[in-house]
Motif scaffolding. Sequence first.
Motif, PDB file in Angstrom:
ATOM      1  N   GLY A 281     -11.087 -20.738   9.814  1.00  0.00           N
ATOM      2  CA  GLY A 281     -12.134 -19.801   9.421  1.00  0.00           C
ATOM      3  C   GLY A 281     -12.248 -19.590   7.928  1.00  0.00           C
ATOM      4  N   ASN A 282     -11.479 -20.338   7.144  1.00  0.00           N
ATOM      5  CA  ASN A 282     -11.546 -20.213   5.690  1.00  0.00           C
ATOM      6  C   ASN A 282     -12.776 -20.962   5.171  1.00  0.00           C
ATOM      7  OD1 ASN A 282      -8.983 -18.868   5.547  1.00  0.00           O
ATOM      8  ND2 ASN A 282      -8.036 -20.851   5.898  1.00  0.00           N
ATOM      9  N   PRO A 283     -13.530 -20.351   4.287  1.00  0.00           N
ATOM     10  CA  PRO A 283     -14.726 -21.017   3.762  1.00  0.00           C
ATOM     11  C   PRO A 283     -14.371 -22.324   3.042  1.00  0.00           C
ATOM     12  CG  PRO A 283     -14.654 -18.707   3.085  1.00  0.00           C
ATOM     13  CD  PRO A 283     -13.343 -19.014   3.718  1.00  0.00           C
ATOM     14  N   LEU A 284     -15.207 -23.324   3.220  1.00  0.00           N
ATOM     15  CA  LEU A 284     -15.043 -24.594   2.521  1.00  0.00           C
ATOM     16  C   LEU A 284     -15.731 -24.512   1.162  1.00  0.00           C
ATOM     17  CD1 LEU A 284     -15.899 -27.035   5.456  1.00  0.00           C
ATOM     18  CD2 LEU A 284     -13.625 -26.587   4.509  1.00  0.00           C
ATOM     19  N   ASP A 285     -15.231 -25.266   0.195  1.00  0.00           N
ATOM     20  CA  ASP A 285     -15.874 -25.316  -1.117  1.00  0.00           C
ATOM     21  C   ASP A 285     -17.278 -25.905  -1.010  1.00  0.00           C
ATOM     22  OD1 ASP A 285     -13.635 -24.234  -2.334  1.00  0.00           O
ATOM     23  OD2 ASP A 285     -12.760 -26.192  -2.780  1.00  0.00           O
ATOM     24  N   GLU A 286     -17.412 -26.938  -0.162  1.00  0.00           N
ATOM     25  CA  GLU A 286     -18.705 -27.561   0.094  1.00  0.00           C
ATOM     26  C   GLU A 286     -18.880 -27.712   1.600  1.00  0.00           C
ATOM     27  OE1 GLU A 286     -19.511 -31.174  -1.973  1.00  0.00           O
ATOM     28  OE2 GLU A 286     -18.548 -30.470  -3.809  1.00  0.00           O
ATOM     29  N   PRO A 287     -20.093 -27.583   2.119  1.00  0.00           N
ATOM     30  CA  PRO A 287     -20.307 -27.762   3.560  1.00  0.00           C
ATOM     31  C   PRO A 287     -19.899 -29.173   3.996  1.00  0.00           C
ATOM     32  CG  PRO A 287     -22.242 -26.812   2.531  1.00  0.00           C
ATOM     33  CD  PRO A 287     -21.322 -27.226   1.420  1.00  0.00           C
ATOM     34  N   ARG A 288     -19.358 -29.287   5.197  1.00  0.00           N
ATOM     35  CA  ARG A 288     -18.946 -30.576   5.773  1.00  0.00           C
ATOM     36  C   ARG A 288     -20.007 -31.018   6.774  1.00  0.00           C
ATOM     37  NH1 ARG A 288     -13.876 -29.460   8.185  1.00  0.00           N
ATOM     38  NH2 ARG A 288     -13.042 -29.660   6.089  1.00  0.00           N
TER      39      ARG A 288
END
Length: 147
Positions: free
Chosen positions: A87-94
């Motif tokens: 659930g940790n936000p990603l730096d960039e969407p995958r």
Amino acid sequence: MEETRQVQGTWDLSTFKFRIEGMGINSMLKEMKEAKLIGNRCHQCGTVYLPANFYCRKCHIAIHEPAEISDHGEVMSYTIGYADVRGNPLDEPRVSLMVKLDGSDTWIMGAGEGMKPEDVHIGMRVKIKWAEQRVGNLQDMESFIPE
């Protein structure tokens, strides 16, 4: 447009036997060293499977006719991930794509690279980005990039 239907109840899968088709995956990986994709074609209905199956799932007959498959294809489904599994936000969407490669009737999955989430769409044309040093494993296909 097709209607989505829900079937209420449970399906007991314990009586089904699933066979991992190692020969088809092994032959696919061997050819990936040369940046090629080889599947199997059913001689009865013409369905092409990647990785190669040992039997046609439509005709229920043994198949072993090799079929060369393009490394270009069409996005059939996709998912955009904004967080990791915790659930940790990603730096960039995958971007994860399901792609039907030209010459195949089955879909394969891979990461999308070089595309913004708002630009991804069903029917989008993509191609495989091959690793420079291929060794015959699934990482030889690094990702899908726009055509």
